[in-house]
Design a protein around this motif. Sequence first.
Motif, short mmCIF file in Angstrom:
data_model
loop_
_atom_site.label_atom_id
_atom_site.label_comp_id
_atom_site.label_asym_id
_atom_site.label_seq_id
_atom_site.Cartn_x
_atom_site.Cartn_y
_atom_site.Cartn_z
N VAL A 1 0.85 -1.20 0.00
CA VAL A 1 0.00 0.00 0.00
C VAL A 1 0.88 1.24 0.00
N GLN A 2 1.91 1.26 0.83
CA GLN A 2 2.80 2.41 0.92
C GLN A 2 3.58 2.62 -0.38
N ASP A 3 3.92 1.53 -1.05
CA ASP A 3 4.66 1.63 -2.32
C ASP A 3 3.76 2.06 -3.47
N LEU A 4 2.48 1.72 -3.39
CA LEU A 4 1.55 1.97 -4.49
C LEU A 4 0.91 3.36 -4.43
N TRP A 5 0.49 3.77 -3.22
CA TRP A 5 -0.19 5.06 -3.06
C TRP A 5 0.73 6.06 -2.36
N ALA A 6 0.59 7.34 -2.72
CA ALA A 6 1.27 8.43 -2.02
C ALA A 6 0.75 8.47 -0.58
N VAL B 1 -5.69 9.06 -2.23
CA VAL B 1 -7.14 8.93 -2.01
C VAL B 1 -7.68 7.85 -2.94
N HIS B 2 -8.51 6.99 -2.39
CA HIS B 2 -9.21 5.94 -3.15
C HIS B 2 -10.70 6.25 -3.05
N VAL B 3 -11.33 6.46 -4.20
CA VAL B 3 -12.76 6.79 -4.25
C VAL B 3 -13.46 5.65 -4.97
N LEU B 4 -14.36 5.01 -4.27
CA LEU B 4 -15.09 3.86 -4.80
C LEU B 4 -16.52 4.25 -5.13
N LEU C 1 -17.62 6.18 -1.65
CA LEU C 1 -16.90 5.76 -0.46
C LEU C 1 -15.45 6.18 -0.64
N VAL C 2 -14.87 6.82 0.36
CA VAL C 2 -13.53 7.42 0.22
C VAL C 2 -12.61 6.91 1.33
N ALA C 3 -11.39 6.52 0.94
CA ALA C 3 -10.32 6.19 1.88
C ALA C 3 -9.17 7.15 1.60
N ARG C 4 -8.66 7.82 2.66
CA ARG C 4 -7.59 8.81 2.51
C ARG C 4 -6.38 8.41 3.36
N GLY C 5 -5.22 8.44 2.75
CA GLY C 5 -3.98 8.17 3.48
C GLY C 5 -3.72 6.68 3.65
N HIS C 6 -2.49 6.35 3.99
CA HIS C 6 -2.07 4.95 4.06
C HIS C 6 -2.89 4.13 5.05
N ASP D 1 6.68 10.66 -8.14
CA ASP D 1 7.39 9.48 -7.65
C ASP D 1 6.77 8.18 -8.16
N GLY D 2 5.74 8.27 -9.00
CA GLY D 2 5.12 7.08 -9.56
C GLY D 2 4.04 6.46 -8.71
N ARG D 3 3.76 7.07 -7.54
CA ARG D 3 2.71 6.53 -6.67
C ARG D 3 1.37 7.21 -6.95
N ILE D 4 0.32 6.50 -6.65
CA ILE D 4 -1.04 6.97 -6.92
C ILE D 4 -1.41 8.10 -5.97
N ILE D 5 -1.91 9.19 -6.56
CA ILE D 5 -2.40 10.32 -5.77
C ILE D 5 -3.91 10.21 -5.60
N ARG D 6 -4.62 9.99 -6.71
CA ARG D 6 -6.07 9.83 -6.67
C ARG D 6 -6.43 8.58 -7.45
N ASP D 7 -7.35 7.81 -6.90
CA ASP D 7 -7.73 6.50 -7.44
C ASP D 7 -9.24 6.43 -7.47
N TYR D 8 -9.79 6.35 -8.66
CA TYR D 8 -11.24 6.28 -8.84
C TYR D 8 -11.59 4.88 -9.33
N GLN D 9 -12.39 4.18 -8.54
CA GLN D 9 -12.75 2.79 -8.86
C GLN D 9 -14.21 2.69 -9.23
N PHE D 10 -14.46 2.07 -10.38
CA PHE D 10 -15.81 1.89 -10.90
C PHE D 10 -16.06 0.38 -11.06
N PRO D 11 -16.53 -0.29 -10.00
CA PRO D 11 -16.81 -1.72 -10.12
C PRO D 11 -17.97 -1.98 -11.09
N ALA D 12 -17.89 -3.12 -11.74
CA ALA D 12 -18.97 -3.57 -12.63
C ALA D 12 -19.18 -5.05 -12.38
#
Length: 141
Positions: free
Chosen positions: A29-34, A38-41, A61-66, A129-140
């Motif tokens: 998680v620390q390597d993937l996200w800044a 933020v992960h927005v589902l 639904l929002v998750a912020r920080g590691h 740095d290549g890590r995710i800043i904002r992540d928007y997830q659209f499940p189907a």
Amino acid sequence: MTHIDARDLADRYAAVWNEADPDLRRKAVQDLWAPDGVHVLQPPQEMRAEALRLGFADAALVARGHDELEARVARSYEEFVATGQFTFRAAGDSSAALEDVVTFRWEAVAVESGEAAGGGLEFVTVGEDGRIIRDYQFPAL
């Protein structure tokens, strides 16, 4: 901006949701996200409909920080992977990068049949740095 390998990012993203070891999952998680990532589902349609019925205009639904991201990934792992029902994988050759934006599709694969039982679209912005800043997830389904 450094070059973004969209396929590598998609593969690492899918792998973090399958990681059984809490320490390795935390590191992933620390390597993937800044740190302030933020992960927005976008929740399933029935959940959005119920939220609207209750007067909530935005049911995201929002998750912020590691810490919150790690809890989100761990919860998904416990519900879907640890039960032996599913694993997650990047879907085919669906990843693409344009400047600081990466999109890719992922699949939830039924362990019993090996078939994709669901999936979704990910739209992420990536920092220097290549890590995710904002992540928007659209499940189907």
